[in-house]
Write an enzyme that holds these catalytic residues in place. Structure first.
Site, PDB file in Angstrom:
ATOM      1  N   ASP A 178      -9.287  -0.566   1.724  1.00  0.00           N
ATOM      2  CA  ASP A 178      -9.323  -0.077   0.339  1.00  0.00           C
ATOM      3  C   ASP A 178     -10.574  -0.599  -0.375  1.00  0.00           C
ATOM      4  O   ASP A 178     -11.255   0.139  -1.089  1.00  0.00           O
ATOM      5  CB  ASP A 178      -8.070  -0.534  -0.427  1.00  0.00           C
ATOM      6  CG  ASP A 178      -6.841   0.280  -0.030  1.00  0.00           C
ATOM      7  OD1 ASP A 178      -6.979   1.125   0.879  1.00  0.00           O
ATOM      8  OD2 ASP A 178      -5.757   0.060  -0.601  1.00  0.00           O
ATOM      9  N   THR A 185      -3.284   5.037  -4.063  1.00  0.00           N
ATOM     10  CA  THR A 185      -2.186   5.778  -3.412  1.00  0.00           C
ATOM     11  C   THR A 185      -0.864   5.583  -4.154  1.00  0.00           C
ATOM     12  O   THR A 185      -0.069   6.503  -4.264  1.00  0.00           O
ATOM     13  CB  THR A 185      -2.019   5.332  -1.944  1.00  0.00           C
ATOM     14  OG1 THR A 185      -1.997   3.913  -1.891  1.00  0.00           O
ATOM     15  CG2 THR A 185      -3.135   5.838  -1.077  1.00  0.00           C
ATOM     16  N   THR A 186      -0.647   4.363  -4.666  1.00  0.00           N
ATOM     17  CA  THR A 186       0.602   4.105  -5.413  1.00  0.00           C
ATOM     18  C   THR A 186       0.563   4.834  -6.748  1.00  0.00           C
ATOM     19  O   THR A 186       1.540   5.472  -7.140  1.00  0.00           O
ATOM     20  CB  THR A 186       0.777   2.585  -5.630  1.00  0.00           C
ATOM     21  OG1 THR A 186       0.606   1.923  -4.383  1.00  0.00           O
ATOM     22  CG2 THR A 186       2.151   2.272  -6.169  1.00  0.00           C
ATOM     23  N   ASP A 217       0.865  -1.190   0.000  1.00  0.00           N
ATOM     24  CA  ASP A 217       0.000   0.000   0.000  1.00  0.00           C
ATOM     25  C   ASP A 217       0.903   1.241   0.000  1.00  0.00           C
ATOM     26  O   ASP A 217       1.667   1.450   0.936  1.00  0.00           O
ATOM     27  CB  ASP A 217      -0.880  -0.039   1.259  1.00  0.00           C
ATOM     28  CG  ASP A 217      -1.840   1.136   1.315  1.00  0.00           C
ATOM     29  OD1 ASP A 217      -1.340   2.271   1.418  1.00  0.00           O
ATOM     30  OD2 ASP A 217      -3.058   0.941   1.269  1.00  0.00           O
TER      31      ASP A 217
END
Length: 545
Positions: free
Chosen positions: A396, A97-98, A64
């Site tokens: 998520d 997020t990545t 994450d």
């Protein structure tokens, strides 16, 4: 990069002396690129995990983006703002997020060539802003498709796409069912407004032991508590529940209270007053004939005695958040004073109350609720580290399910939407920076291909050709990359879709961060080291005199 036993430190060069604008911008770009390189391998279904050690010797294993960057210590201020965007993305939409870090890093890198050609940063920023406006128009319009929020199968497919890139992907059906059920449980529609508060009303309880398959979602609430007295009932069908936010014990005086006792009878009188107070509280509770009393404060031995005689189970020191969840699950109202208790405050919506032992600890279950508007997700797994990673993955999935219900529009996944947007922007591009930003979007399909070991150049060329041959301007081209094999697939057949809200937030955040960092032309340190030869204000005043 990682020191044994210490927080992982990513050391980036930092020039805090007054510097020329261009040099600072290049430094900021390098800082952004380095942060993006850290999480680049964590994108897609074949994502690798990072193992991070915190200062206390604890271990975090995750892919994450936000969790990784949260554990890393950086010195460079521009790198800190890159880490901040991962946190924003996580709080706002919970996924991507990545992607947002990788995109922001690539957009900064795309600007480097123009700075080298002495193009002014404001010119680059202007074109980036134009491109962002065009991206938003495209993906809110022809490049996204609507979805029926009542179509369970379609929503499950989207959540599956989110879970597919995580550690929990082996149990994706279980994770998808839990996520969808939790979102439907906490969904509350009032005055035409839909509210889905996952953080407050969908609690995740992690209990080491058992296998991941045993994870489940409870139609009600579970607390890590036992009854206060061993003889109280531990299994009650259709219980009447009272929730309190006051102590069932005598009132202690404030710190300044002084009591002067002159005779033995005075002391007895004091004890009688205390006992009378507790007795009155218990009588007010017993009058409503509840089966269980939950209180956020303490329960004295005397109160336990009175309640036990009335065959009432008491549970004390419940967290405020747990008390609110029980209130939502069984329809009770949290009351601050026993004098104010009414019949309408009693919760009758729960079907079963029981105390069970899981592992070494006792847990209290309030389940089989008729209309639970709160739920508990019970996770089982081999170790704490695995459970922590599963919880991150599940959060998520919950956020993605929530996003679709609130904003039911989808875009094709697997790098297809990035390629489609890039293709449309390149057709309109008249300036270098505009075209460079379009090419920067291709970093997502490129990274997915890299992470699954495909031939990047060949795959990207073939994917560009597919998108270039797509002529229908009112629908998205759904050709993308299969993250498992690296081959080109049509996402309509592969059923890999992503929520529009996640992508929209990703692009906005990435472009705006790139603009922000390009606008910086100087980094000045706010603190001076002692003995750096600079006179203090008082010394300067003396010199002037």
């Amino acid at each position: 990069m990682f020191g044994g036993g210490r927080a992982p430190i990513l050391v980036l060069s930092q020039n805090t002396k007054r510097d020329s604008g261009k040099k600072v911008q290049v430094e900021n770009i390098n800082a952004g690129k380095q942060i993006a390189d850290v999480v680049r391998t964590c994108l897609g279904p074949q994502a690798m995990l990072k193992m991070l050690m915190d200062p206390m010797g604890g271990i975090v294993m995750t892919n994450d983006g936000n969790a990784i960057l949260r554990e890393i210590t950086v010195q460079h201020p521009a790198a800190k703002s890159m880490i901040e965007i991962a946190r924003t993305q996580d709080e706002e939409v919970g996924d991507g997020t990545t992607s947002v870090i990788v995109l922001a890093g690539e957009m900064l890198a795309a600007a480097e060539q123009f700075l080298a050609q002495n193009m002014h940063p404001t010119v680059i920023i202007r074109h980036y802003k134009q491109a962002l406006e065009e991206i938003v128009t495209l993906i809110e319009g022809p490049l996204s498709i609507p979805i029926d929020r009542n179509d369970k199968a379609a929503i499950a497919n989207v959540v599956k796409g989110c879970v597919g890139t995580k550690f929990i992907s082996r149990w994706e059906d279980l994770a998808v069912n839990i996520a969808l059920e939790a979102v439907n449980t906490v969904l509350l529609e009032e005055n035409g407004r839909t509210e889905i508060d996952i953080k407050r009303y969908a609690k995740v309880e992690k209990i080491p032991g058992g296998s991941i398959d045993e994870s489940t979602i409870l139609k009600g609430v579970m607390l890590n508590k036992d009854v206060t007295h061993p003889k109280m009932r531990r299994h009650i069908k259709n219980p009447r529940i009272i929730l309190l936010d006051c102590p069932l014990e005598y009132k202690k005086g404030e710190s300044q209270t002084n009591v002067e006792i002159t005779a033995e009878s005075d002391f007895t009188k004091l004890l009688e007053l205390e006992e009378e107070h507790v007795r009155r509280q218990c009588e007010e509770i017993i009058a409503l004939k509840p089966d269980i009393v939950f209180t956020e404060k303490g329960v004295s031995d005397l109160a336990q005695h009175f309640l036990l005689k009335a065959n009432i189970t008491a549970i004390r020191r419940v967290r405020k958040s747990d008390n609110n969840r029980i209130a939502r699950a069984c329809g009770a109202t949290v009351v601050n004073r026993t004098e104010e208790l009414q019949e309408s405050d009693v919760g009758t919506g729960a079907g079963l109350f029981e105390i069970k032992k899981l592992g070494d600890e006792y847990f209290c279950f309030v389940t089989e609720c008729k209309e639970p508007k709160a739920c508990t997700i019970l996770l089982r797994g081999a170790s704490k580290d695995i459970l922590n990673e599963i919880e991150r993955n599940l959060q998520d999935a919950l956020q993605v399910a929530r996003n679709i219900v609130l904003s039911p529009r989808l875009v094709p996944g697997g790098g297809a939407i990035e390629m489609a947007v890039a293709q449309r922007l390149i057709q309109k591009a008249t300036h270098g920076p505009y075209r460079a930003l379009a090419h920067a979007l291709e970093i997502i399909p490129k990274t997915i291909a890299q992470n699954c070991g495909a031939n990047t150049i060949r795959t990207l060329t073939a994917l560009r050709a597919k998108h270039a041959n797509h002529t229908d301007v009112n629908s998205p081209c759904t050709w993308g990359i299969d993250g498992e094999s690296g081959e080109l697939v049509e996402q309509t057949k592969n059923n890999l879709w992503e929520p529009l809200s996640v992508k929209l937030q990703t692009y906005k955040t990435a472009v705006e961060t790139a603009i922000l960092l390009l606008r910086i032309d100087d980094i000045v340190s706010g603190s001076k080291k002692k003995g750096d030869g600079q006179p203090t204000p008082s010394q300067m005043a003396q010199q002037q005199e």
